[in-house]
Scaffold this active site. Structure first.
Site, mmCIF file in Angstrom:
data_model
loop_
_atom_site.group_PDB
_atom_site.id
_atom_site.type_symbol
_atom_site.label_atom_id
_atom_site.label_comp_id
_atom_site.label_asym_id
_atom_site.label_seq_id
_atom_site.Cartn_x
_atom_site.Cartn_y
_atom_site.Cartn_z
ATOM 1 N NE ARG A 72 38.041 42.458 32.268
ATOM 2 C CZ ARG A 72 38.552 41.881 31.192
ATOM 3 N NH1 ARG A 72 38.370 42.407 29.994
ATOM 4 N NH2 ARG A 72 39.288 40.793 31.295
ATOM 5 C CE1 TYR A 200 32.153 40.507 36.933
ATOM 6 C CE2 TYR A 200 33.143 41.872 35.227
ATOM 7 C CZ TYR A 200 33.265 40.919 36.221
ATOM 8 O OH TYR A 200 34.493 40.398 36.518
ATOM 9 N N GLY A 202 33.737 44.638 36.559
ATOM 10 C CA GLY A 202 34.738 45.177 35.644
ATOM 11 C C GLY A 202 34.184 46.253 34.728
ATOM 12 C CE LYS A 209 41.814 44.859 35.551
ATOM 13 N NZ LYS A 209 41.182 43.656 35.883
ATOM 14 C CG HIS A 229 46.020 43.420 34.166
ATOM 15 N ND1 HIS A 229 45.537 42.450 33.313
ATOM 16 C CD2 HIS A 229 45.268 43.324 35.293
ATOM 17 C CE1 HIS A 229 44.548 41.800 33.904
ATOM 18 N NE2 HIS A 229 44.366 42.300 35.106
ATOM 19 C CB SER A 251 41.477 38.525 33.009
ATOM 20 O OG SER A 251 41.633 39.903 32.759
ATOM 21 C CB ALA A 252 40.854 34.255 35.130
ATOM 22 C CB CYS A 253 46.514 34.117 33.928
ATOM 23 S SG CYS A 253 45.651 33.743 32.401
ATOM 24 N N GLY A 254 46.207 33.999 37.532
ATOM 25 C CA GLY A 254 46.970 33.725 38.746
ATOM 26 C C GLY A 254 47.610 34.899 39.464
ATOM 27 C CE LYS A 255 46.127 40.400 37.183
ATOM 28 N NZ LYS A 255 45.539 39.406 36.264
ATOM 29 C CB THR A 256 44.236 37.047 43.242
ATOM 30 O OG1 THR A 256 43.652 38.137 42.523
ATOM 31 C CG2 THR A 256 43.802 37.104 44.687
ATOM 32 C CG ASP A 280 43.486 43.281 38.781
ATOM 33 O OD1 ASP A 280 43.768 42.238 38.154
ATOM 34 O OD2 ASP A 280 42.676 44.114 38.370
ATOM 35 C CG ASN A 372 34.578 36.538 35.824
ATOM 36 O OD1 ASN A 372 35.725 36.488 36.279
ATOM 37 N ND2 ASN A 372 34.010 37.688 35.469
ATOM 38 N NE ARG A 374 36.441 38.299 38.605
ATOM 39 C CZ ARG A 374 37.719 38.393 38.235
ATOM 40 N NH1 ARG A 374 38.612 38.936 39.029
ATOM 41 N NH2 ARG A 374 38.105 37.950 37.057
ATOM 42 C CG ASN A 501 53.709 29.220 41.085
ATOM 43 O OD1 ASN A 501 54.082 28.237 40.434
ATOM 44 N ND2 ASN A 501 52.467 29.669 41.055
HETATM 45 P P1 GTP Z 1 41.913 38.622 37.506
HETATM 46 O O1 GTP Z 1 41.321 39.041 38.811
HETATM 47 O O2 GTP Z 1 40.862 38.237 36.506
HETATM 48 O O3 GTP Z 1 42.852 39.622 36.930
HETATM 49 O O4 GTP Z 1 42.641 37.188 37.752
HETATM 50 P P2 GTP Z 1 44.034 36.806 38.454
HETATM 51 O O5 GTP Z 1 45.149 36.962 37.474
HETATM 52 O O6 GTP Z 1 44.177 37.479 39.754
HETATM 53 O O7 GTP Z 1 43.850 35.206 38.659
HETATM 54 P P3 GTP Z 1 43.627 34.361 40.006
HETATM 55 O O8 GTP Z 1 44.797 34.430 40.927
HETATM 56 O O9 GTP Z 1 42.306 34.721 40.567
HETATM 57 O O10 GTP Z 1 43.579 32.869 39.422
HETATM 58 C C1 GTP Z 1 42.660 32.492 38.442
HETATM 59 C C2 GTP Z 1 42.603 30.990 38.331
HETATM 60 O O11 GTP Z 1 43.903 30.443 38.085
HETATM 61 C C3 GTP Z 1 42.079 30.303 39.580
HETATM 62 O O12 GTP Z 1 41.188 29.292 39.193
HETATM 63 C C4 GTP Z 1 43.304 29.704 40.208
HETATM 64 O O13 GTP Z 1 43.001 28.574 40.956
HETATM 65 C C5 GTP Z 1 44.196 29.407 39.004
HETATM 66 N N1 GTP Z 1 45.641 29.449 39.351
HETATM 67 C C6 GTP Z 1 46.282 30.451 39.995
HETATM 68 N N2 GTP Z 1 47.596 30.157 40.185
HETATM 69 C C7 GTP Z 1 47.783 28.928 39.634
HETATM 70 C C8 GTP Z 1 48.933 28.077 39.505
HETATM 71 O O14 GTP Z 1 50.052 28.377 39.928
HETATM 72 N N3 GTP Z 1 48.735 26.892 38.857
HETATM 73 C C9 GTP Z 1 47.514 26.523 38.373
HETATM 74 N N4 GTP Z 1 47.411 25.348 37.750
HETATM 75 N N5 GTP Z 1 46.412 27.300 38.491
HETATM 76 C C10 GTP Z 1 46.550 28.486 39.109
HETATM 77 C C1 SPV Z 2 40.083 41.088 35.138
HETATM 78 O O1 SPV Z 2 39.244 40.651 34.335
HETATM 79 O O2 SPV Z 2 41.299 41.259 34.838
HETATM 80 C C2 SPV Z 2 39.680 41.417 36.527
HETATM 81 C C3 SPV Z 2 38.250 41.465 36.839
HETATM 82 O O3 SPV Z 2 40.510 41.712 37.356
HETATM 83 S S1 SPV Z 2 37.502 42.885 36.200
HETATM 84 O O4 SPV Z 2 37.409 43.886 37.250
HETATM 85 O O5 SPV Z 2 36.177 42.468 35.756
HETATM 86 O O6 SPV Z 2 38.274 43.422 35.100
HETATM 87 MN MN MN Z 3 42.582 41.688 36.457
#
Ligand code: GTP
Ligand code: SPV
Ligand code: MN
Length: 591
Positions: A72, A200, A202, A209, A229, A251-256, A280, A372, A374, A501
Site C-alpha cells: 500500500r 498491488y 491493497g 481496505k 481492522h 498491518s503485518a502484526c499478527g492478525k492472520t 483482517d 510483503n 501475499r 498466545n
Molecule cells: P495484514 O494482513 O498486513 O493486516 O497483517 P496481519 O496483522 O494479518 O499479520 P500476520 O498474521 O500476517 O503476521 C505478520 C508477521 O508477524 C508474520 O511475519 C508473522 O510470522 C509475525 N507474527 C505473527 N504472530 C506473531 C507472534 O505471536 N509472535 C511473533 N514474534 N511474530 C508473529
Molecule cells: C494490510 O496492509 O493491512 C493488509 C494488506 O491487510 S492490504 O490489503 O494491502 O491492505
Molecule cells: Mn490488514
C-alpha cells in the site's frame, strides 16, 4: 455482451466510465466458473498470471507486480471529503473537484483497445442485513480473479441489489502503472473510489481496505455501526461453548496468525479449539441484546506469505493449497510451485525471485520473496473456519483486543478499566512500522485502533463514535491490550507467541467472566503471574517478570508521544480521552 442488470443507477454510472476510459469491450462478471475459466486462460496467455503445478496446487496461480508496486502507498492515498476537516490531520486530503479532475485526465482513454470488466460484489454474506454491495470496474483480470476469492461476486449480488442506489462505485485502471500518477482516491460522501496506476492488492482490490474500511468506517459513523481492522475468532472450551473475540493489530502484526491459532498441546488434549471467522476486517453492530455483534465482510484471506509455514500457521498454509493466487513470492522453475522465506528449509535452486530474476535459494543472499508478498486464498479452504463464517447474524463479542509491535513499553497483556478507558487505550495504540506499507520499517508510530491508514474520516470524530457506541451497549465487550513483540537487550523476542498466545486469550476470557483478579497499575489492570498458564513452557520466572513489567520512564516517554499525537489530531479529540490522558500522566507520576 448484454447488461446483467436493468438498475438505471448502475447503468448511468457505467456509461460515464465507458465514455471516459473508452474500452473496446465491456464484460459483466456473472461469477460463473465458465466465465472465470475463460479469464484465467486469457491472463495466462498474456503472462499476467502463471498457472502453477495443478497436481500440487490445483486451481492456483502465480502473479508478480512491479518492483515499485508491492505494498500500500499511504502517500498516494487520499480521503476526498468536501470539507478538509472531515478527512482530518491523519489523512491526506484533496478536494473532490481536484481529485475527480486529476482522475479524469489519467483515466481518459486508458482502456482503449482493451476490455473493461464490471464486478458486482457483496461485502458480507449475500443478502445479510450487515452486508453492503459494491461494484469494481477494472481493466485487470488479476483483480477479477482476486475479487472472486476475496468477496462474493456475480449475478446473485445484482439480484439482491435490485433497483437500489445504495452501492459503492469503484473504478480501477492500471493505466501506465506510473508511480508518479498513482492515486487511490476515496470520496466518502459519494460512495466512490478511484484507483489508478497500481496493481498491488491493497490499492486495487477495492472491496478490502478502500471500501470495507475507509468508506465503510464513514458509513458506520453516519449509520451507527463500526468498520474495524480486526480479526474475529471463536474460542471453544471443553464443554463446547464458544466465545468470540475481535482483535485490532496494525498491518503485518499478527492478525492472520492469531485468527487461525492452534492452541498448545495441553489445551488441545483438554478439548479447546479455535475457530476463524475473519483475519483482517470486522463490521460491528449493536443488537437488541445490548451486545456488539461482528461479521467478517470478506470471503478470503490476503495474507502475508513470508513466515507462513506448517509450524507457524498450519491453517493459513492449508488455505493456500487450492484455488489460491500467490503474488511476489519465489517461483520454482523445476516443478512450478511457490516458495517464500521460512516456507521450509529447502529453497529452490532453480527459481525466479519476486522481481522475476533467476534466483538460487542455496546461494543467493538476497530474499527470494518480497517481505510483503501475499497469498489470496478462499476462506472456506481454512481447516478451522468457523461454522458462523457465513452467518448473516454475525457473532457476539466478549472482548476486543488491541495490540502492536512494541520492543519495550507495552507488557504482554493488560485490561482497560472500562469502555472509555479502553477507547483511550485503543486510541494510543502504537507499533513499529512493517513492510505492509511502503516506507521505512521499524519506526514507532501511533496507529489508533490499527486504523491510521484506514479511517475514512476525522480521527477525533472516530474516537467520539467509539465512545458513543459504548454508551449504547448494556453488555459491551471488555477491552484489552496485548504485545507479542517484547524484546531483550539482544533484540530477541522474549515471548514465543503464535500458539502460546492462546494462554493470553485464556486469561482474557477469564477476566470477561470475572474468574480472576488483576493488579491495578497506572496503565490498567495487569495479570497476576499465577493466573496465566505457563505450564509446559520453557520460560523462566525472570522472563515472566519482564513480560509483565511496566517501566515508568518509558511510559512517561510514551505519554508525551500520545500528547503530541492528540495535539496533531486537534480539537476533535473528545474531552473524555483528554481526561484519560491526564489520568495516565497523574498515575505515572505518582507511581
Ligand atoms: P495484514 O494482513 O498486513 O493486516 O497483517 P496481519 O496483522 O494479518 O499479520 P500476520 O498474521 O500476517 O503476521 C505478520 C508477521 O508477524 C508474520 O511475519 C508473522 O510470522 C509475525 N507474527 C505473527 N504472530 C506473531 C507472534 O505471536 N509472535 C511473533 N514474534 N511474530 C508473529
Ligand atoms: C494490510 O496492509 O493491512 C493488509 C494488506 O491487510 S492490504 O490489503 O494491502 O491492505
Ligand atoms: Mn490488514
Amino acid at each position: 455482451m448484454h447488461n446483467l442488470t436493468s438498475n438505471q443507477n448502475v447503468l448511468t454510472w457505467i456509461d460515464d466510465i465507458v465514455k471516459m476510459t473508452k474500452p473496446a469491450n465491456v464484460m459483466w462478471i456473472d461469477g460463473s466458473e465458465e466465465q472465470l475459466n475463460i479469464l484465467r486462460q486469457e491472463a495466462c496467455s498474456t503472462g499476467e498470471i502463471k498457472s502453477l503445478n495443478q497436481e500440487k496446487y490445483p486451481g492456483c496461480y502465480y502473479h508478480r507486480s512491479r518492483k515499485d508496486d508491492v505494498a500500500r502507498m499511504e502517500d498516494k492515498t487520499f480521503i476526498c471529503s468536501r470539507d478538509k476537516n472531515n478527512a482530518g490531520a491523519t489523512n491526506n486530503w484533496k478536494s473532490p473537484e481536484e481529485a475527480y479532475s486529476m482522475g479524469r485526465e489519467i483515466y481518459n482513454g486508458c482502456m482503449e483497445g482493451r476490455t473493461m470488466y464490471i464486478i458486482p460484489y457483496s461485502m458480507g454474506p449475500v443478502g445479510s442485513e450487515f452486508s453492503k454491495i459494491g461494484f469494481e470496474v477494472t481493466d485487470s483480470i488479476y483483480v477479477v480473479l482476486s475479487m472472486n476469492i476475496m468477496t462474493r461476486i456475480g449475478q446473485k449480488v445484482l439480484d439482491v441489489l435490485g433497483d437500489s442506489n445504495d452501492f459503492v462505485r469503484g473504478l480501477h485502471a492500471k493505466c501506465s502503472l506510473d508511480i508518479d500518477k498513482r492515486y487511490i482516491f476515496h470520496f466518502p460522501e459519494d460512495n466512490t473510489i478511484w484507483s489508478c496506476n497500481s496493481a498491488y492488492g491493497g490499492n486495487v482490490l477495492l472491496g478490502k481496505k478502500c471500501f470495507a474500511l475507509r468508506i465503510a468506517s464513514y458509513q458506520g459513523w453516519k449509520e451507527g455501526w463500526m468498520a474495524e481492522h480486526m480479526l474475529i475468532l471463536g474460542i471453544e472450551n471443553p464443554e463446547g461453548e464458544v466465545k468470540y473475540v475481535a482483535a485490532a493489530f496494525p498491518s503485518a502484526c499478527g492478525k492472520t496468525n492469531l485468527a487461525m491459532l492452534i492452541p498448545p498441546e495441553l489445551y488441545r488434549k483438554k478439548g479447546y479449539k479455535v475457530w476463524t471467522v475473519g483475519d483482517d476486517i470486522a463490521w460491528l453492530r449493536i443488537k437488541e441484546d445490548g451486545r456488539l455483534w461482528a461479521i467478517n465482510p470478506e470471503a478470503g484471506f490476503f495474507g502475508v506469505a513470508p513466515g507462513t509455514n506448517e509450524k507457524s500457521n498450519y491453517n493459513a498454509l492449508m488455505s493456500t493449497k487450492k484455488n489460491a493466487i500467490f503474488t511476489n513470492v519465489v517461483y520454482n522453475l523445476d516443478d512450478d510451485t511457490v516458495w517464500w522465506e521460512k516456507f521450509d528449509e529447502n529453497p529452490p535452486e532453480n527459481g525466479l525471485d519476486w522481481q522475476g530474476n533467476p534466483w538460487n535459494g542455496k546461494k543467493s543472499k538476497e530474499k527470494g520473496a518480497h517481505p510483503n508478498s501475499r497469498f489470496t486464498a478462499p476462506a472456506k479452504n481454512c481447516p478451522c473456519i468457523s461454522s458462523e463464517f457465513e452467518s448473516p447474524e454475525g457473532v457476539p463479542l466478549s472482548a476486543i483486543i488491541f495490540g502492536g509491535r512494541r520492543a519495550k513499553t507495552a507488557p504482554l497483556v493488560y485490561q482497560s478499566r472500562n469502555w472509555q478507558h479502553g477507547v483511550f487505550v485503543g486510541s494510543t495504540l502504537a507499533s513499529e512500522t512493517t513492510a505492509a506499507a511502503s516506507g521505512k520499517v521499524g519506526v514507532v508510530r501511533r496507529d489508533p485502533m490499527a486504523m491510521l491508514p484506514f479511517c475514512g474520516y476525522n480521527m477525533g470524530d472516530y474516537f467520539a463514535h467509539w465512545l458513543e457506541m459504548g454508551e449504547k451497549m448494556s453488555n459491551a465487550p471488555k477491552i484489552f491490550h496485548v504485545n507479542w513483540f517484547r524484546t531483550n537487550d539482544r533484540g530477541e523476542f522474549i515471548w514465543p507467541g503464535f500458539g502460546d498466545n492462546f494462554r493470553v486469550l485464556e486469561w482474557i476470557l477469564k477476566r470477561c467472566e470475572n474468574e480472576v483478579d488483576a493488579v491495578e497499575t497506572p496503565i490498567g489492570n495487569l495479570p497476576y503471574a499465577e493466573d496465566i498458564n505457563f505450564e509446559q513452557m520453557n520460560i523462566t520466572e525472570e522472563t515472566v517478570d519482564n513480560l509483565l513489567k511496566i517501566d515508568v520512564n518509558s511510559w512517561l516517554e510514551d505519554e508525551k508521544g500520545i500528547e503530541e499525537f492528540y495535539a496533531k489530531i486537534g480539537n476533535t479529540v473528545p474531552q473524555q480521552l483528554k481526561e484519560e490522558l491526564n489520568n495516565l500522566k497523574k498515575n505515572l507520576n505518582m507511581s
